[in-house]
Design an enzyme around this catalytic site. Structure first.
Site: not given
Length: 328
Positions: A17-18, A95, A101, A165, A190
């Site tokens: 993403i960076g 994850r 979780r 989206r 989210h």
């Protein structure tokens, strides 16, 4: 007269993403084509990650962006967040296989507690924080709770990807131009429980809901498609959505900094009790933004189906929060 550079911190800066984000910030897409920026980039103190960050910095230099007034590489949030005006917290613990979780929440609580404390200690008192790293709402809550000297309203979570989206799916179904869709919102977490609400959405002043006129499609196709889009991209690409997440981060920060010009956008922000959401929970709401401030759109009617969806995503968020309270 040229503007003074602002400081933009990005964590997880050498990640996927960076990589999709930094060049767009440096080109002026986030804060405007007249706003110089200094990038303060944070990566974990691991040799491989720091080397990857060096490579990204070389590429940023090689773009010769006129607005890029400086670049710094950091491995410690206490230096990376020094005097920062904007902080995009992208890096988070993903994850892994067989990971519960609860383990994921605990691992991220550690990261975002440290980052919240660092922001509290050294960032600008007006810093605007966007948490992109998942679970984004809960990570934003952790950072906010770890920064008691900063206004809670300065901490936000990214729901713009869900919003974008949803807009794209509605445009495809109704034959609209995606940019013409107004007054769309996404409520809640989210996560696949988010509630993309098209009841108020319009195109050219006409109701999107009435134009599509297919309630079964909305409930059985649209909502699950938007909710599970991230998983569908991983299944197809073998990697999580990076460019679309970076794009949503740019949209979120640009609208917060420069204003949404009266349009509704979705941001995950700390509740003050609006729509019955308990105060302090970081929740997706419709907001408008002006002069660097966001304002929740209030007074919208909530029908029985919407209430059910909002309750479901709220319950999930409260469960996540309860899972980290003992760590704060």
């Amino acid at each position: 007269m040229s503007k003074k550079p602002v400081r933009v911190a990005v964590t997880g800066a050498a990640g996927q993403i960076g990589y999709a984000l930094l060049f767009r910030i440096a080109s002026g897409e986030m804060l405007g084509k007249d706003q110089p920026v200094i990038l303060q980039l944070l990566e974990i103190p691991d040799e491989k990650a720091q080397n990857a960050l060096k490579g990204v910095i070389m590429e940023l230099e090689d773009c010769a962006f006129p607005l890029l007034a400086g670049i710094e590489a950091h491995s410690d949030p206490m230096t990376a967040f020094k005097d920062t005006d904007y902080a995009l917290l992208v890096g988070a613990r993903p994850r892994g296989p067989g990971m519960e979780r609860a383990d994921l929440l605990a691992a991220n609580a550690q990261i975002f507690t440290a980052q919240g404390k660092a922001l509290n200690a050294v960032a600008s008192r007006n810093v605007k924080v966007l948490v992109v790293g998942n679970p984004a709402n809960t990570n934003a809550y952790i950072a906010m709770k770890s920064a008691p000297d900063l206004p809670a309203k300065n901490f936000t979570a990214m729901l713009r990807l869900d919003h974008n989206r949803a807009a794209s799916q509605l445009a495809a179904k109704g034959g609209f131009k995606v940019g013409d869709i107004k007054k769309l919102t996404v409520w809640g977490n989210h996560s696949p429980t988010m509630y993309a609400d098209y009841r108020f959405a319009t195109v050219d002043g006409k109701s999107v809901k009435d134009a599509i006129n297919d309630p079964a499609w909305y409930k059985d196709v649209f909502l699950p498609t938007v909710g599970k889009r991230g998983a569908a991209i991983i299944a197809a690409r073998g990697l999580s959505s990076a460019a679309s997440a970076a794009n949503a981060a740019i949209d979120h920060m640009r609208d917060w900094a420069l204003g949404s010009k009266g349009e509704w956008v979705t941001m995950g922000v700390p509740s003050n009790g609006e729509y019955g959401i308990p105060a302090g929970i970081v929740f997706g709401f419709p907001v408008t933004t002006e002069n660097g401030e966001y304002k929740i759109v209030e007074g919208l009617p909530i029908d029985a189906f919407s209430q059910e969806c909002i309750d479901k995503t709220l319950a999930e968020l409260q469960g996540e929060q309860d899972g980290v309270k003992h760590l704060l």
